[in-house]
Design a protein around this motif. Structure first.
Motif, short mmCIF file in Angstrom:
data_model
loop_
_atom_site.label_atom_id
_atom_site.label_comp_id
_atom_site.label_asym_id
_atom_site.label_seq_id
_atom_site.Cartn_x
_atom_site.Cartn_y
_atom_site.Cartn_z
N THR A 109 32.93 -14.28 43.58
CA THR A 109 32.14 -15.48 43.90
C THR A 109 32.35 -16.55 42.84
OG1 THR A 109 30.20 -14.78 42.63
CG2 THR A 109 30.35 -14.02 44.93
N ASP A 111 29.96 -17.82 41.11
CA ASP A 111 29.18 -17.38 39.95
C ASP A 111 29.97 -16.40 39.09
OD1 ASP A 111 27.01 -18.95 40.63
OD2 ASP A 111 25.89 -17.33 41.60
N ASP A 112 30.71 -15.50 39.73
CA ASP A 112 31.56 -14.58 38.98
C ASP A 112 32.60 -15.34 38.17
OD1 ASP A 112 30.27 -12.40 40.12
OD2 ASP A 112 31.82 -12.07 41.64
N LYS A 115 31.05 -16.94 35.17
CA LYS A 115 30.77 -15.88 34.19
C LYS A 115 32.05 -15.52 33.44
CE LYS A 115 29.07 -11.10 33.85
NZ LYS A 115 28.57 -9.92 34.63
N ASN A 134 32.10 -24.97 32.44
CA ASN A 134 31.11 -24.43 33.38
C ASN A 134 30.08 -25.48 33.78
OD1 ASN A 134 31.98 -21.84 33.97
ND2 ASN A 134 30.98 -20.92 32.19
N SER A 138 29.62 -26.28 37.67
CA SER A 138 28.30 -26.08 38.27
C SER A 138 27.78 -27.35 38.91
CB SER A 138 27.32 -25.58 37.20
OG SER A 138 26.03 -25.42 37.74
N ASN A 142 27.46 -27.77 43.00
CA ASN A 142 26.11 -28.01 43.51
C ASN A 142 26.08 -29.26 44.38
OD1 ASN A 142 24.84 -25.78 42.39
ND2 ASN A 142 24.26 -26.85 40.52
#
Length: 267
Positions: A109, A111-112, A115, A134, A138, A142
C-alpha cells in the motif's frame, strides 16, 4: 559503529553505520537512495535501476532484479544490500544474506511505501530527507483522494501488466491501492498478478482498461487488439512507473495523477 535494524520481513541485520558501500537491487528504491542525497555510497545497482540516468551510467550493474550476479556482488564487498520481497528472488537473497547484511522491504500500500521511505532514511542516516519526501507524498495523495471524491470518480478498471498471457494487477498489490486512491475499483478480484483472457475480461464489464508501460511495453497496436474484443471499454496507455514505483517517484506521481484524473472524468 555497529547498529541493528529490523527489516520488513522481521529479520534483524547489523550494519556498520552509516553504511558506505551500498548495493540496491530494486529500481524504485535505488532512485530513492539517490534522492535522499546519497551518491558515492551506492556502489552497485541492477540493469533496471535507470533513474537517475546519469548515476546509472556510473555504477556497477549487478544483474537483473530476478537474476542477480552473486559473484560480482560478493566481489564488491557491500556493507549493506537493499532489496524487496516481491522484486527479488528468494534464493538470491538467502545466498547474499549468508555473507552480507540484506535489508528487505515488503510493500502492498501507499502507507507501506511511506513507511519504507522512513525506514530506509533511518537505515542510511537520512532521516530529515526521508521525512520531507513523506510530507510531500502524504499531502499530494491526500489531495488526490479528495479530488477523486469531489469529482465523483468511480470507475471499474483493469490494469494489465503482461501479454501472452495477459496478466493483470489484482488485489493485495501496490497498484491496486494506487487505483483505489484515484477513484478506481479493480475488477480483478484474485490476489497478486493473475492471468486473464480477453474473453474473461469482457465479462467483468470494466469501464477502463489500463495498459502499463512496464514490465511489458504495451503500445498503440495493443489498444486495437484489445478494443476488437472489448469495444465497450476505454483503453489507455499509462506510465507504469507512476503506478508501481514506491520510492521517491511518488512525489512526481502526484502531478501525473492530477492530470490522469482530469482525463478520466469525461469517460
Amino acid at each position: 559503529m555497529k547498529k541493528s535494524f529490523i527489516d520488513q520481513m522481521g529479520r534483524e541485520i547489523s550494519i556498520i553505520f552509516p553504511p558506505k558501500r551500498i548495493i540496491s537491487v530494486v529500481p524504485s528504491q535505488t532512485e530513492l537512495l539517490f534522492d535522499l542525497g546519497l551518491d558515492k555510497e551506492i556502489i552497485g545497482l541492477t540493469k533496471f535501476c535507470i533513474h537517475p540516468i546519469e548515476k546509472f551510467a556510473e555504477r556497477t550493474k549487478v544483474g537483473g532484479t530476478k537474476k542477480l550476479n552473486i559473484d560480482l556482488i560478493k566481489d564488491l564487498k557491500p556493507d549493506l544490500i537493499i532489496g524487496n520481497k516481491e522484486e527479488n528472488t528468494q534464493s538470491d537473497i538467502e545466498e547474499l544474506a549468508a555473507d552480507f547484511p540484506v535489508w528487505m522491504s515488503d510493500i502492498f500500500t501507499l502507507d507501506d511505501a511511506m513507511k519504507t521511505i522512513g525506514q530506509i532514511g533511518e537505515l542510511v542516516d537520512r532521516d530529515p530527507e526521508a521525512s520531507y519526501l513523506n510530507h510531500l507524498i502524504s499531502a499530494g495523495f491526500n489531495d488526490l483522494k479528495i479530488l477523486a471524491l469531489q469529482q465523483h470518480i468511480d470507475k471499474k478498471v483493469a490494469y494489465l501488466i503482461w501479454r501472452k498471457p495477459y496478466m493483470a494487477a489484482g488485489k493485495n498489490t501496490f497498484i491496486d491501492d494506487i487505483l483505489l486512491i484515484n477513484g478506481m475499483t479493480n475488477v480483478i478480484i484474485q490476489e497478486r498478478y493473475p492471468s486473464v483472457t480477453l474473453e474473461e475480461l469482457k465479462t467483468l464489464n470494466c469501464e477502463l482498461i489500463l495498459l502499463s508501460s512496464e514490465p511489458y511495453p504495451f503500445g498503440e497496436k495493443h489498444i486495437e487488439e484489445i478494443q476488437a474484443v472489448i469495444p465497450e471499454a476505454k483503453i489507455i496507455l499509462v506510465d507504469g512507473e507512476m503506478f508501481s514505483w514506491y520510492g521517491s517517484r511518488l512525489v512526481k506521481a502526484v502531478q501525473y495523477f492530477f492530470e490522469f484524473q482530469k482525463q478520466i472524468i469525461s469517460f
